[in-house]
Scaffold this motif. Structure first.
Motif, PDB file in Angstrom:
ATOM      1  N   ALA A  14       0.818  -1.214   0.000  1.00 37.13           N
ATOM      2  CA  ALA A  14       0.000   0.000   0.000  1.00 37.13           C
ATOM      3  C   ALA A  14       0.852   1.265   0.000  1.00 37.13           C
ATOM      4  CB  ALA A  14      -0.966   0.003   1.189  1.00 37.13           C
ATOM      5  N   TYR A  15       1.882   1.316   0.827  1.00 38.97           N
ATOM      6  CA  TYR A  15       2.691   2.532   0.901  1.00 38.97           C
ATOM      7  C   TYR A  15       3.431   2.788  -0.404  1.00 38.97           C
ATOM      8  CZ  TYR A  15       5.720   6.189   2.654  1.00 38.97           C
ATOM      9  OH  TYR A  15       6.361   7.386   2.824  1.00 38.97           O
ATOM     10  N   ALA A  16       4.075   1.772  -0.954  1.00 37.31           N
ATOM     11  CA  ALA A  16       4.797   1.932  -2.218  1.00 37.31           C
ATOM     12  C   ALA A  16       3.836   2.312  -3.347  1.00 37.31           C
ATOM     13  CB  ALA A  16       5.554   0.652  -2.564  1.00 37.31           C
ATOM     14  N   CYS A  17       2.664   1.744  -3.332  1.00 37.57           N
ATOM     15  CA  CYS A  17       1.644   2.060  -4.338  1.00 37.57           C
ATOM     16  C   CYS A  17       1.215   3.519  -4.199  1.00 37.57           C
ATOM     17  CB  CYS A  17       0.471   1.102  -4.156  1.00 37.57           C
ATOM     18  SG  CYS A  17      -0.616   1.001  -5.572  1.00 37.57           S
ATOM     19  N   TRP A  18       0.983   3.950  -2.990  1.00 36.87           N
ATOM     20  CA  TRP A  18       0.589   5.338  -2.726  1.00 36.87           C
ATOM     21  C   TRP A  18       1.672   6.307  -3.178  1.00 36.87           C
ATOM     22  CZ3 TRP A  18       2.748   8.390   1.423  1.00 36.87           C
ATOM     23  CH2 TRP A  18       2.151   9.642   1.575  1.00 36.87           C
ATOM     24  N   GLU A  19       2.938   6.005  -2.864  1.00 32.41           N
ATOM     25  CA  GLU A  19       4.043   6.868  -3.285  1.00 32.41           C
ATOM     26  C   GLU A  19       4.124   6.960  -4.813  1.00 32.41           C
ATOM     27  OE1 GLU A  19       7.578   5.354  -1.307  1.00 32.41           O
ATOM     28  OE2 GLU A  19       7.610   7.212  -0.137  1.00 32.41           O
ATOM     29  N   ASP A  32      -5.522   8.639  -1.356  1.00 30.20           N
ATOM     30  CA  ASP A  32      -4.697   8.728  -0.158  1.00 30.20           C
ATOM     31  C   ASP A  32      -4.287   7.324   0.291  1.00 30.20           C
ATOM     32  OD1 ASP A  32      -6.932   7.682   1.224  1.00 30.20           O
ATOM     33  OD2 ASP A  32      -7.538   9.643   1.952  1.00 30.20           O
ATOM     34  N   LEU A  33      -3.361   7.289   1.222  1.00 32.16           N
ATOM     35  CA  LEU A  33      -2.825   6.010   1.697  1.00 32.16           C
ATOM     36  C   LEU A  33      -3.921   5.132   2.289  1.00 32.16           C
ATOM     37  CD1 LEU A  33      -0.481   4.093   2.228  1.00 32.16           C
ATOM     38  CD2 LEU A  33       0.051   5.443   4.292  1.00 32.16           C
ATOM     39  N   ALA A  34      -4.828   5.718   3.046  1.00 31.33           N
ATOM     40  CA  ALA A  34      -5.911   4.935   3.657  1.00 31.33           C
ATOM     41  C   ALA A  34      -6.767   4.257   2.589  1.00 31.33           C
ATOM     42  CB  ALA A  34      -6.776   5.831   4.544  1.00 31.33           C
ATOM     43  N   THR A  35      -7.012   4.946   1.488  1.00 32.96           N
ATOM     44  CA  THR A  35      -7.805   4.347   0.408  1.00 32.96           C
ATOM     45  C   THR A  35      -7.069   3.167  -0.201  1.00 32.96           C
ATOM     46  OG1 THR A  35      -8.898   6.449  -0.036  1.00 32.96           O
ATOM     47  CG2 THR A  35      -8.919   4.806  -1.812  1.00 32.96           C
ATOM     48  N   PHE A  36      -5.770   3.315  -0.438  1.00 30.69           N
ATOM     49  CA  PHE A  36      -5.004   2.176  -0.972  1.00 30.69           C
ATOM     50  C   PHE A  36      -5.050   0.999  -0.002  1.00 30.69           C
ATOM     51  CE2 PHE A  36      -2.970   5.098  -4.004  1.00 30.69           C
ATOM     52  CZ  PHE A  36      -3.098   4.319  -5.153  1.00 30.69           C
ATOM     53  N   ARG A  37      -4.946   1.270   1.279  1.00 31.16           N
ATOM     54  CA  ARG A  37      -5.004   0.177   2.260  1.00 31.16           C
ATOM     55  C   ARG A  37      -6.353  -0.534   2.195  1.00 31.16           C
ATOM     56  NH1 ARG A  37      -1.912   3.515   6.901  1.00 31.16           N
ATOM     57  NH2 ARG A  37       0.174   2.732   6.442  1.00 31.16           N
ATOM     58  N   ILE A  38      -7.425   0.215   2.106  1.00 35.99           N
ATOM     59  CA  ILE A  38      -8.769  -0.384   2.024  1.00 35.99           C
ATOM     60  C   ILE A  38      -8.910  -1.213   0.744  1.00 35.99           C
ATOM     61  CG2 ILE A  38     -11.224   0.161   1.696  1.00 35.99           C
ATOM     62  CD1 ILE A  38     -10.691   2.605   3.604  1.00 35.99           C
ATOM     63  N   LEU A  39      -8.497  -0.643  -0.376  1.00 33.03           N
ATOM     64  CA  LEU A  39      -8.632  -1.343  -1.658  1.00 33.03           C
ATOM     65  C   LEU A  39      -7.804  -2.624  -1.696  1.00 33.03           C
ATOM     66  CD1 LEU A  39      -8.486   1.741  -4.058  1.00 33.03           C
ATOM     67  CD2 LEU A  39     -10.489   0.286  -3.617  1.00 33.03           C
ATOM     68  N   ARG A  56      12.058  -2.785  -8.189  1.00 34.31           N
ATOM     69  CA  ARG A  56      11.334  -1.593  -7.770  1.00 34.31           C
ATOM     70  C   ARG A  56       9.977  -1.581  -8.460  1.00 34.31           C
ATOM     71  NH1 ARG A  56      16.296   2.061  -9.410  1.00 34.31           N
ATOM     72  NH2 ARG A  56      15.514   1.138 -11.317  1.00 34.31           N
ATOM     73  N   MET A  57       8.965  -1.114  -7.737  1.00 37.94           N
ATOM     74  CA  MET A  57       7.638  -0.994  -8.333  1.00 37.94           C
ATOM     75  C   MET A  57       7.658   0.171  -9.319  1.00 37.94           C
ATOM     76  SD  MET A  57       3.859  -0.324  -6.629  1.00 37.94           S
ATOM     77  CE  MET A  57       4.083  -1.526  -5.343  1.00 37.94           C
ATOM     78  N   VAL A  58       7.369  -0.141 -10.586  1.00 39.81           N
ATOM     79  CA  VAL A  58       7.299   0.899 -11.615  1.00 39.81           C
ATOM     80  C   VAL A  58       5.881   1.069 -12.141  1.00 39.81           C
ATOM     81  CG1 VAL A  58       9.722   0.717 -12.310  1.00 39.81           C
ATOM     82  CG2 VAL A  58       7.979  -0.708 -13.452  1.00 39.81           C
ATOM     83  N   GLY A  59       4.960   0.225 -11.663  1.00 33.36           N
ATOM     84  CA  GLY A  59       3.575   0.347 -12.091  1.00 33.36           C
ATOM     85  C   GLY A  59       2.644  -0.362 -11.135  1.00 33.36           C
ATOM     86  N   PHE A  60       1.383   0.083 -11.134  1.00 32.78           N
ATOM     87  CA  PHE A  60       0.359  -0.570 -10.335  1.00 32.78           C
ATOM     88  C   PHE A  60      -0.961  -0.526 -11.085  1.00 32.78           C
ATOM     89  CE2 PHE A  60       0.048   3.868  -9.159  1.00 32.78           C
ATOM     90  CZ  PHE A  60      -1.324   4.091  -9.139  1.00 32.78           C
ATOM     91  N   LEU A  61      -1.772  -1.507 -10.834  1.00 33.65           N
ATOM     92  CA  LEU A  61      -3.151  -1.555 -11.321  1.00 33.65           C
ATOM     93  C   LEU A  61      -3.995  -2.045 -10.161  1.00 33.65           C
ATOM     94  CD1 LEU A  61      -4.578  -2.980 -14.602  1.00 33.65           C
ATOM     95  CD2 LEU A  61      -5.585  -3.572 -12.411  1.00 33.65           C
ATOM     96  N   ILE A  84     -11.674  -1.741 -12.995  1.00 30.61           N
ATOM     97  CA  ILE A  84     -10.306  -1.255 -12.880  1.00 30.61           C
ATOM     98  C   ILE A  84     -10.394   0.173 -12.377  1.00 30.61           C
ATOM     99  CG2 ILE A  84      -8.203  -0.665 -14.126  1.00 30.61           C
ATOM    100  CD1 ILE A  84      -8.847  -3.088 -15.956  1.00 30.61           C
ATOM    101  N   ILE A  85      -9.872   0.381 -11.180  1.00 32.01           N
ATOM    102  CA  ILE A  85     -10.027   1.647 -10.478  1.00 32.01           C
ATOM    103  C   ILE A  85      -8.891   2.606 -10.787  1.00 32.01           C
ATOM    104  CG2 ILE A  85     -10.096   2.681  -8.169  1.00 32.01           C
ATOM    105  CD1 ILE A  85     -11.523   0.033  -7.325  1.00 32.01           C
ATOM    106  N   ALA A  86      -7.677   2.095 -10.823  1.00 36.88           N
ATOM    107  CA  ALA A  86      -6.520   2.973 -11.058  1.00 36.88           C
ATOM    108  C   ALA A  86      -5.400   2.186 -11.718  1.00 36.88           C
ATOM    109  CB  ALA A  86      -6.030   3.567  -9.744  1.00 36.88           C
ATOM    110  N   VAL A  87      -4.742   2.835 -12.655  1.00 35.89           N
ATOM    111  CA  VAL A  87      -3.544   2.295 -13.302  1.00 35.89           C
ATOM    112  C   VAL A  87      -2.522   3.418 -13.327  1.00 35.89           C
ATOM    113  CG1 VAL A  87      -2.549   1.286 -15.394  1.00 35.89           C
ATOM    114  CG2 VAL A  87      -4.935   0.795 -14.793  1.00 35.89           C
TER     115      VAL A  87
END
Length: 162
Positions: A14-19, A32-39, A56-61, A84-87
């Protein structure tokens, strides 16, 4: 450089995704970070990360299986579709196939969960993303006026899974 791996995202990411999300999108368009944690903690999450050769994380979906929400989180009846909520792909890693590979992984994940349709919303002005989704078999079904915080329209796109 193509990613070494496309792997499932978990709550631990979640943190790396948020960053990374903050690097990919304007501030008013980020989660926000809380939303990523929930999702990512949801039992309905169908979410993936792209890793480069240095891991290293270079992408997220981030995606979710759609449910009837009347019974509460994770308990409603499956609706047969995925969202699909976010890419996001790091600016320095764009146009290297990362988003396409994560999209393919998500579609496989939705199929495994029994979903027959996937839908998403994309900025109508994001030509690269619209082309990615069109090339992957998504069709525009609706224009959503002033959908985003910046006042831009969104295109609702849908794909039927084989």
């Amino acid at each position: 450089m193509a990613p070494v791996d496309v792997l499932p995202l978990s709550l631990l990411d979640a943190y790396a995704c948020w960053e990374l999300n903050r690097r990919c999108f304007p501030e008013r368009e980020t989660y926000d970070l809380a939303t990523f944690r929930i999702l990512l903690d949801s039992p309905d999450s169908v979410s993936y990360k792209a890793l480069d050769a240095q891991r290293r994380m270079v992408g997220f979906l981030v995606g979710l299986v759609d449910r009837d929400a009347s019974l509460g989180r994770g308990r409603g009846q499956l609706l047969g579709s995925g969202h699909i909520i976010a890419v996001g792909v790091a600016p320095e890693a764009r146009r290297q196939g990362h988003a396409r590979r994560m999209l393919e992984a998500a579609e496989r994940g939705f199929r495994r969960r029994g979903m027959t349709v996937v839908h998403l919303e994309v900025h109508a002005t994001n030509v690269a993303a619209c082309q990615l989704y069109t090339n992957a078999g998504y069709s525009v079904t609706q224009r959503l006026a002033r959908y985003y915080a910046d006042g831009d329209d969104a295109l609702k796109m849908v794909k039927t899974l084989d």
